[in-house]
Design an enzyme around this catalytic site. Structure first.
Site, mmCIF file in Angstrom:
data_model
loop_
_atom_site.group_PDB
_atom_site.id
_atom_site.type_symbol
_atom_site.label_atom_id
_atom_site.label_comp_id
_atom_site.label_asym_id
_atom_site.label_seq_id
_atom_site.Cartn_x
_atom_site.Cartn_y
_atom_site.Cartn_z
ATOM 1 N N HIS A 263 -3.961 1.495 -2.759
ATOM 2 C CA HIS A 263 -3.898 0.519 -1.667
ATOM 3 C C HIS A 263 -4.934 0.839 -0.604
ATOM 4 O O HIS A 263 -5.706 -0.021 -0.193
ATOM 5 C CB HIS A 263 -2.502 0.431 -1.041
ATOM 6 C CG HIS A 263 -2.464 -0.570 0.073
ATOM 7 N ND1 HIS A 263 -2.828 -0.252 1.364
ATOM 8 C CD2 HIS A 263 -2.188 -1.895 0.074
ATOM 9 C CE1 HIS A 263 -2.766 -1.348 2.104
ATOM 10 N NE2 HIS A 263 -2.371 -2.349 1.351
ATOM 11 N N ARG B 291 -4.524 5.048 3.779
ATOM 12 C CA ARG B 291 -3.276 5.051 4.553
ATOM 13 C C ARG B 291 -2.072 5.227 3.637
ATOM 14 O O ARG B 291 -1.082 5.843 4.015
ATOM 15 C CB ARG B 291 -3.075 3.714 5.289
ATOM 16 C CG ARG B 291 -4.125 3.324 6.266
ATOM 17 C CD ARG B 291 -3.614 2.213 7.202
ATOM 18 N NE ARG B 291 -3.098 1.042 6.514
ATOM 19 C CZ ARG B 291 -3.831 -0.003 6.121
ATOM 20 N NH1 ARG B 291 -5.134 0.001 6.343
ATOM 21 N NH2 ARG B 291 -3.296 -1.049 5.523
ATOM 22 N N HIS C 35 -13.642 -4.842 1.398
ATOM 23 C CA HIS C 35 -13.989 -4.952 2.820
ATOM 24 C C HIS C 35 -15.181 -4.049 3.175
ATOM 25 O O HIS C 35 -16.253 -4.548 3.434
ATOM 26 C CB HIS C 35 -12.805 -4.647 3.759
ATOM 27 C CG HIS C 35 -11.614 -5.516 3.536
ATOM 28 N ND1 HIS C 35 -11.687 -6.882 3.631
ATOM 29 C CD2 HIS C 35 -10.321 -5.224 3.195
ATOM 30 C CE1 HIS C 35 -10.502 -7.404 3.378
ATOM 31 N NE2 HIS C 35 -9.650 -6.430 3.096
ATOM 32 N N HIS D 39 -8.667 -0.862 -0.857
ATOM 33 C CA HIS D 39 -9.075 -1.312 0.479
ATOM 34 C C HIS D 39 -9.789 -0.157 1.170
ATOM 35 O O HIS D 39 -9.295 0.969 1.178
ATOM 36 C CB HIS D 39 -7.848 -1.666 1.326
ATOM 37 C CG HIS D 39 -7.098 -2.882 0.877
ATOM 38 N ND1 HIS D 39 -5.773 -2.859 0.533
ATOM 39 C CD2 HIS D 39 -7.494 -4.177 0.747
ATOM 40 C CE1 HIS D 39 -5.368 -4.091 0.215
ATOM 41 N NE2 HIS D 39 -6.391 -4.900 0.322
ATOM 42 N N HIS E 228 -4.140 -11.510 -2.764
ATOM 43 C CA HIS E 228 -2.712 -11.203 -2.665
ATOM 44 C C HIS E 228 -2.024 -12.565 -2.692
ATOM 45 O O HIS E 228 -1.964 -13.257 -1.661
ATOM 46 C CB HIS E 228 -2.372 -10.473 -1.367
ATOM 47 C CG HIS E 228 -3.209 -9.248 -1.112
ATOM 48 N ND1 HIS E 228 -3.002 -8.050 -1.759
ATOM 49 C CD2 HIS E 228 -4.266 -9.049 -0.288
ATOM 50 C CE1 HIS E 228 -3.885 -7.169 -1.326
ATOM 51 N NE2 HIS E 228 -4.673 -7.743 -0.444
ATOM 52 N N HIS F 280 -10.516 -10.578 -5.092
ATOM 53 C CA HIS F 280 -9.482 -9.907 -4.291
ATOM 54 C C HIS F 280 -8.474 -10.929 -3.799
ATOM 55 O O HIS F 280 -8.787 -11.774 -2.946
ATOM 56 C CB HIS F 280 -10.101 -9.169 -3.108
ATOM 57 C CG HIS F 280 -9.123 -8.285 -2.384
ATOM 58 N ND1 HIS F 280 -8.549 -7.181 -2.977
ATOM 59 C CD2 HIS F 280 -8.581 -8.356 -1.151
ATOM 60 C CE1 HIS F 280 -7.723 -6.599 -2.123
ATOM 61 N NE2 HIS F 280 -7.711 -7.295 -1.011
ATOM 62 N N ARG G 185 0.195 -8.226 9.965
ATOM 63 C CA ARG G 185 0.811 -7.540 8.831
ATOM 64 C C ARG G 185 2.345 -7.614 8.900
ATOM 65 O O ARG G 185 3.009 -7.742 7.870
ATOM 66 C CB ARG G 185 0.343 -6.074 8.792
ATOM 67 C CG ARG G 185 0.652 -5.401 7.473
ATOM 68 C CD ARG G 185 0.160 -3.988 7.448
ATOM 69 N NE ARG G 185 0.910 -3.129 8.369
ATOM 70 C CZ ARG G 185 1.007 -1.806 8.244
ATOM 71 N NH1 ARG G 185 0.370 -1.190 7.271
ATOM 72 N NH2 ARG G 185 1.694 -1.096 9.118
ATOM 73 N N ASP H 257 -8.643 -12.939 -0.613
ATOM 74 C CA ASP H 257 -7.742 -11.964 -0.006
ATOM 75 C C ASP H 257 -6.455 -12.592 0.501
ATOM 76 O O ASP H 257 -5.516 -12.794 -0.254
ATOM 77 C CB ASP H 257 -8.514 -11.238 1.125
ATOM 78 C CG ASP H 257 -7.776 -10.026 1.670
ATOM 79 O OD1 ASP H 257 -6.674 -9.723 1.192
ATOM 80 O OD2 ASP H 257 -8.305 -9.368 2.593
ATOM 81 N N TYR I 174 1.051 -5.079 -5.109
ATOM 82 C CA TYR I 174 1.818 -3.890 -4.713
ATOM 83 C C TYR I 174 3.297 -4.189 -4.470
ATOM 84 O O TYR I 174 4.057 -3.289 -4.133
ATOM 85 C CB TYR I 174 1.199 -3.240 -3.462
ATOM 86 C CG TYR I 174 0.934 -4.176 -2.308
ATOM 87 C CD1 TYR I 174 1.945 -4.529 -1.419
ATOM 88 C CD2 TYR I 174 -0.332 -4.709 -2.105
ATOM 89 C CE1 TYR I 174 1.706 -5.394 -0.370
ATOM 90 C CE2 TYR I 174 -0.582 -5.586 -1.059
ATOM 91 C CZ TYR I 174 0.444 -5.916 -0.191
ATOM 92 O OH TYR I 174 0.202 -6.790 0.849
HETATM 93 ZN ZN ZN Z 1 -6.394 -7.103 0.577
#
Ligand code: ZN
Length: 463
Positions: A226, A229, A290, A253, A82, A80, A103, A341, A142
């Protein structure tokens, strides 16, 4: 044909059966089966990108063999990632905050990237992974479009930059192309930097992803949702069907934050895992990332369906997410893999021991995972979760990935080989071979100046 002589090598406990990896199930028998220890004096033949014969106990190195002093492991899978989050390392710790305030800082970096700067940053981050022994990355991608959601001439330009980055860093990649459509569980529209993430709906996402050309040998294409959400319930089945038709991995996630669970219950009257199960998202090709805040019912849904769980201990600490129930998830039937991550650090040893050490903090008891289970999560289980069931074991016919760890450094001197997951760091990795090719030698990347490339790439996106 190249012949390596490993002072010690960690071989699989038994030849892989037709089903691939032994499942990481609970109980003493399973723990013993996964508890293999390194063996001494192993002759490893590499023919092209695959292992030939693997022979333990050969005595000293035969003439012509490349000597591998220390402990040689299979390649690590970083399940995982990004990549662009690497630009945030060390820059988000100045004040109080939580996942949601972090974030916003992450979105500010996302908004500055274009295909060229994304390539440079991801190449440097993947090269750092190579130095740490990672031979395959799962990139949860993404950031698809330009500012404001404007399409690039090639609508997959950002994904293509990631594939090029992995190739130039010398590692394999599974591009987990991610559906991201809404700003909240109740369907608020995306705004600001988030506009770069959306293809409008799941059909639009599938159309864009369908424009990727055929994947070269060190690339797999996978799908990602994703989170609950970001993808409305009515769109989930489209993505699950797309992945199932192609037999490719599907990641998402899951329950990283309690607020996600509360919002999901408010909108749908059920937990995220229950919602995903209802819409056909769970199964052996699916990996939930997670699973920090899951109920007993959620764990049973994940485990019974064979859904994997990717733990990201260093990021979960960094973002104050909480401690996920790793042992309970494994006992329920979920294979465990590991990811870095947000890249707060990139160190597979730290992620692997985090599985065990965080359980100790949670439970007040030591000894939840044996060393063989930590190795399995960091290697074979991760590769399988990324669609590479033929990687992660030093065994005939497998992809020829090798990670040699020094046992004569200040951290590892005097440590028995089986104790390496509780002693070593990424800095102890001396040599890395990916698909038969040497990518790291003497602790240095053979093609890139990794610190210089990281500095330049991060300066570019922060200036
Ligand atoms: Zn992530």
């Amino acid at each position: 044909m190249t012949r390596y002589h490993a002072e010690y090598a960690w071989l699989p406990p038994a030849p892989p059966g037709p089903g691939g990896a032994p499942p990481l199930a609970g109980g003493a028998a399973a723990t013993a089966a996964n508890g293999a220890e390194p063996v001494a004096d192993v002759l490893i033949e590499v023919d092209g990108d695959r292992f030939g014969t693997v022979t333990p106990g050969v005595g000293g190195p035969p003439a012509g063999a490349v000597r591998l002093p220390g402990l040689t492991l299979p390649g690590f899978a970083n399940a995982h990632s990004h990549a662009f989050h690497r630009a945030l390392r060390g820059r988000t710790h100045g004040g109080r905050g939580d996942f949601w305030s972090w974030r916003n800082l992450m979105y500010a970096v996302a908004d500055r990237l274009d295909p060229d700067s994304y390539l440079a940053l991801a190449r440097a981050a993947y090269a750092e992974m190579a130095l740490a022994g990672v031979t395959c990355v799962g990139e949860f991608h993404y950031l698809h479009h330009g500012p404001g959601g404007r399409r690039y001439h090639d609508p997959n330009a950002m994904g293509a930059a990631l594939l090029a980055a992995a190739a130039q860093a010398g590692i394999r990649i599974t591009l987990l192309d991610t559906v991201y459509l809404s700003a909240s569980v109740d369907g608020r529209p995306l705004t600001g930097p988030q506009l770069r993430f959306s293809d409008g709906d799941a059909e639009g996402w599938a159309e864009r992803v369908g424009a990727f050309g055929p994947a070269p040998g060190q690339v797999r294409l996978g799908a990602a949702i994703h989170s609950v959400r970001a993808v409305p319930a009515g769109q989930l089945a489209v993505v699950a069907a797309w992945a199932a038709e192609r037999g490719c991995p599907l990641h998402l996630h899951l329950s990283e934050q309690p607020a996600e669970n509360a919002d999901c219950r408010a909108a749908y009257g059920r937990s995220p895992a229950e919602l995903l199960a209802e819409h056909g998202v769970l199964g052996p090709a699916t990996t939930a990332v997670h699973a920090t805040h899951v109920t007993d019912t959620d764990r049973a849904l994940l485990g019974r369906s064979g859904t994997g769980v990717c733990l990201c201990p260093s990021t979960e600490r960094d973002l104050a997410d909480g401690i996920g129930p790793a042992r309970d998830l494994a006992d329920a039937g979920s294979p465990l893999s590991l990811g870095s991550d947000s890249h707060a650090i990139i160190d597979p040893f730290e992620e692997a021991r985090g599985m065990e050490l965080d359980e100790r903090l949670r439970s007040g008891v030591r000894g939840h995972f044996g060393p063989g289970e930590l190795l399995h999560a960091a290697t074979a289980a991760g590769h399988a979760a990324l669609g590479w069931p033929d990687a992660g074991r030093i065994a005939p016919g497998q992809r020829a990935d090798l990670v040699t760890v020094r046992l004569d450094g200040p951290r590892t001197a005097g440590v028995p080989p089986a104790g390496v997951f509780f002693a070593a760091t990424a800095a102890d990795v001396d040599r890395v071979v990916v698909d038969g090719r040497v990518v790291v030698s003497g602790g240095r990347h053979v093609g890139l100046d990794v610190p210089a490339d990281l500095r330049a790439a991060i300066r570019e996106v922060r200036s």
